[in-house]
Design a protein around this motif. Structure first.
Motif, PDB file in Angstrom:
ATOM      1  N   HIS A 183       0.798  -1.150   0.056  1.00 11.57           N
ATOM      2  CA  HIS A 183      -0.131   0.068   0.049  1.00 11.57           C
ATOM      3  C   HIS A 183       0.962   1.248   0.059  1.00 11.57           C
ATOM      4  O   HIS A 183       2.051   1.178   0.498  1.00 11.57           O
ATOM      5  N   LYS A 184       0.334   2.290  -0.536  1.00 10.42           N
ATOM      6  CA  LYS A 184       0.990   3.475  -0.478  1.00 10.42           C
ATOM      7  C   LYS A 184       2.324   3.749  -1.300  1.00 10.42           C
ATOM      8  O   LYS A 184       3.378   4.341  -0.855  1.00 10.42           O
TER       9      LYS A 184
ATOM     10  N   TRP B 131       6.612   6.222   3.577  1.00 15.38           N
ATOM     11  CA  TRP B 131       5.711   5.321   3.588  1.00 15.38           C
ATOM     12  C   TRP B 131       4.952   5.928   4.736  1.00 15.38           C
ATOM     13  O   TRP B 131       3.619   5.674   4.926  1.00 15.38           O
TER      14      TRP B 131
ATOM     15  N   SER C  87       2.662   8.798   4.712  1.00 18.63           N
ATOM     16  CA  SER C  87       1.664   8.192   3.762  1.00 18.63           C
ATOM     17  C   SER C  87       0.583   7.464   4.413  1.00 18.63           C
ATOM     18  O   SER C  87      -0.646   7.642   4.299  1.00 18.63           O
TER      19      SER C  87
ATOM     20  N   GLU D  86      -3.326   8.397   5.595  1.00 16.84           N
ATOM     21  CA  GLU D  86      -4.351   7.341   4.903  1.00 16.84           C
ATOM     22  C   GLU D  86      -5.339   6.753   6.052  1.00 16.84           C
ATOM     23  O   GLU D  86      -6.746   7.122   5.907  1.00 16.84           O
TER      24      GLU D  86
ATOM     25  N   ARG E 199      -1.714  13.386  -1.655  1.00 14.78           N
ATOM     26  CA  ARG E 199      -2.010  13.638  -0.486  1.00 14.78           C
ATOM     27  C   ARG E 199      -2.607  15.201   0.005  1.00 14.78           C
ATOM     28  O   ARG E 199      -2.165  15.855  -0.877  1.00 14.78           O
TER      29      ARG E 199
END
Length: 262
Positions: free
Chosen positions: A12-13, A138, A141, A145, A226
């Motif tokens: 993810h991300k 990471w 982010s 999220e 973002r």
């Protein structure tokens, strides 16, 4: 039977949404050479992989296996084509959800999928492809999220302290490579910024496309950019002050609509 299967299973991300949108945008051009199965093709399988990463129970792993078998059974004929399966949730939930601290379910999940693919298509080369990202980027982010999409109330420093091991994506790539008996490749999001198709390029490198086709593929704008820090801080405040998911979601929806109108 595909000549090669590329399983893009996260993380993810790391630009995965941009990869999938690029593949979808170019699906007609790619069709002669690549068969695609993207995250919206496998909702029940994704539900099971997320569940296994959360509970780690044998019954949910059996569900993963059954649903991945169904995905394989429903494939069309694709002689000499590459089959690309892309969904970051194949590695489980994004760490930080509930008590999920890391990607340690991923090697188990990917071994189960490899076992099914190698049994069903014994002549096909299988490649697991994993997109990565620097640990600091990471963590930031992933944190925002969770603030945006859940009721996360932790401050970033606390989040980073708790989930820093999950950000060691290259270590997880090595762990998967040591436990799944097929080729495992990875590319960092930071190394894709200047590529024509961004994070989709390293995956497409595995498809052996003709140069004439590759040069004509269409790029897409970066997905899921973002939001501004002020907007995200407002959402964090909502998570900390609103009771109940319905109230939180309504307040955050209003914040998003206001931000987009500016």
């Amino acid at each position: 039977m595909p000549r090669r299967i590329v399983l893009h299973a996260g993380f993810h991300k790391t630009g995965t949404t941009s990869v999938q949108q690029t593949l979808r945008e170019n699906r007609v051009a790619l069709k002669q050479h690549v068969a695609l199965r993207l995250r919206w093709h496998m909702p029940e399988l994704i539900h099971a992989t997320r569940g296994y990463s959360t509970w780690r129970d044998p019954l949910t792993l059996i569900k993963v296996q059954d649903r991945f078998e169904t995905l394989m059974e429903d494939l069309p004929g694709m002689p000499r084509r590459t089959l690309v399966i892309s969904a970051e949730e194949l590695a489980g939930h994004l760490p930080g959800r509930g008590d999920l601290d890391d990607y340690s379910a991923a090697p188990v999940l990917l071994y189960a999928m490899w076992e099914i693919m190698s049994s069903r298509f014994p002549a096909a080369e299988i490649v697991i492809y994993l997109s990565t990202r620097s640990a600091d980027a990471w963590l930031a982010s992933a944190y925002w999220e969770h603030v945006k999409a859940s009721g996360m109330t932790l401050g970033f420093d606390d989040f980073r302290a708790r989930y820093h091991k999950a950000a060691a994506l290259e270590d997880m790539v090595s762990d998967i490579a040591s436990r799944v008996p097929c080729r495992v490749q990875s590319a960092a999001l930071e190394d894709c910024r200047d590529l024509p198709l961004g994070p989709a390029d390293p995956l497409l490198d595995l498809c052996d496309l003709p140069l004439s086709l590759r040069s004509g593929l269409t790029s897409v704008l970066a997905a899921n950019p973002r939001l501004g820090v002020d907007v995200l801080q407002e959402m964090l405040h909502v998570n900390r002050t609103h009771d109940g998911a319905e109230a939180r979601n309504a307040a955050k929806k209003a914040i998003l609509e206001r931000a987009r109108a500016l």
